[in-house]
Design a protein around this motif. Structure first.
Motif, PDB file in Angstrom:
ATOM      1  N   ALA A  86       0.854  -1.185   0.000  1.00  0.00           N
ATOM      2  CA  ALA A  86       0.000   0.000   0.000  1.00  0.00           C
ATOM      3  C   ALA A  86       0.891   1.235   0.000  1.00  0.00           C
ATOM      4  N   GLN A 257      -9.151   1.506   3.628  1.00  0.00           N
ATOM      5  CA  GLN A 257      -7.735   1.731   3.339  1.00  0.00           C
ATOM      6  C   GLN A 257      -7.038   2.467   4.480  1.00  0.00           C
ATOM      7  N   THR A 266      -7.356  -1.814   0.458  1.00  0.00           N
ATOM      8  CA  THR A 266      -7.279  -0.661  -0.424  1.00  0.00           C
ATOM      9  C   THR A 266      -8.008  -0.938  -1.740  1.00  0.00           C
TER      10      THR A 266
END
Length: 322
Positions: A86, A257, A266
């Protein structure tokens, strides 16, 4: 048999989940190992994996080419393991997995070193996922700088401290249900981290084909639902499955997220789940697989009980019946 004691290998991202297994595999083959990480003071856990003085951590950040060049000084081989699941602030997919991979390859070329780059199955410049596009950009940058480089594309990697099986086991401990994005029909080929580390070490040994892209998968192709069922069986818990269409999952991911721990999801991860993550037929035909390297892969069902027992109600102890 010749010794590797005079061969220096620089491992970028060697303190992470895959990295510690790669460092261990290299140490067993007597290589000298320089581990290049952003926070070398947090890499002390690697020292017991080798002999005194065999493993040394240095500071390097793939977003700063000068630090990469310094870490590569006098090295005979470079391994790039750096990857993120991420994005966060300056740590973007393009900066780390795209341009960052290119920086390592450029430094390896300048040092005249062998280059091994760990990417991911699903790397695709046309993918809807920014993660997958950046992985493809990284491969292109590496081969552009070092055409003889070895690219290794593992499927989803499992093992102690992973962010895959441990994540779902942790979620099962606190939630009465487990989400199945897209109905849980996405296919994966989970590969044991120890097998990936062996493949990386083999590449450093020169056992792989120059300029080739290897796809690393485990012995079984499983749907996400089947993977969840295996994890639940190992941790001895029963949970309901909740099927989530991709559209609804993407909407939920806009909020999740920012969630902590196993709840984090996410929109880019949802996009990744739209495509299967398995070894391709061309790779099998060309022998560009674990089996092609002479490695017999271990299955999730065989390995997971060795570390997921901590998510059982009784831990490593079994409840005795009367």
């Amino acid at each position: 048999m010749p010794s590797n004691i005079d061969t220096l290998v620089t491992v970028f991202g060697g303190s992470g989940f895959v990295g510690r297994h790669v460092v261990r595999a290299l140490a067993k083959r007597d290589y000298r190992i320089r581990v290049a990480v952003r926070r070398p003071e947090l890499a002390g856990h690697l020292q017991p994996l080798g002999r005194v003085g065999q493993i040394h951590a240095v500071q390097a950040n793939l977003r700063y080419p000068a630090s990469v060049e310094a870490a590569m000084r006098d090295s005979h081989a470079a391994i790039n393991l750096v990857g993120i699941l991420a994005e966060g602030r300056a740590q973007s997919f393009d900066a780390v997995q795209g341009a960052g991979a290119g920086a390592v390859a450029t430094a390896a070329r300048a040092a005249g070193a062998r280059m091994v780059h760990v990417s991911a199955i699903g790397a695709d410049e046309h993918s809807a996922s920014r993660y997958a596009r950046s992985k493809a950009a990284g491969e292109k940058a590496v081969l552009g700088a070092v055409p003889a480089a070895t690219i290794l594309r593992p499927s989803v990697v499992f093992g102690p401290e992973d962010q895959f099986s441990n994540r779902f086991a942790a979620l099962a401990r606190v939630s009465p249900f487990l989400p199945l994005i897209g109905g849980g029909m996405t296919k994966m080929q989970p590969v044991y981290v120890g097998d990936v580390a062996t493949a990386v070490a083999d590449a450093v040994d020169g056992k792989t084909k120059e300029g080739a892209v290897y796809e690393l998968g485990g012995p079984e192709v499983l749907t996400m639902r089947e993977i969840m069922e295996i994890i639940l069986s190992v941790i001895e818990r029963k949970r309901m499955f909740l099927s989530l269409p991709f559209g609804l999952a993407k909407l939920q991911a806009l909020a999740l997220q920012f969630a902590p721990g196993p709840l984090k999801l996410t929109p880019d991860q949802v996009a990744l789940l739209r495509s299967d993550n398995v070894v391709s037929q061309p790779a099998k035909a060309a022998g560009l697989t674990l089996e092609g390297l002479g490695i017999t892969p271990d299955s999730l069902e065989a390995i997971a009980p060795q570390y997921l027992w901590r998510f059982r109600k009784m831990g490593q102890f079994q409840k005795k019946s009367a």
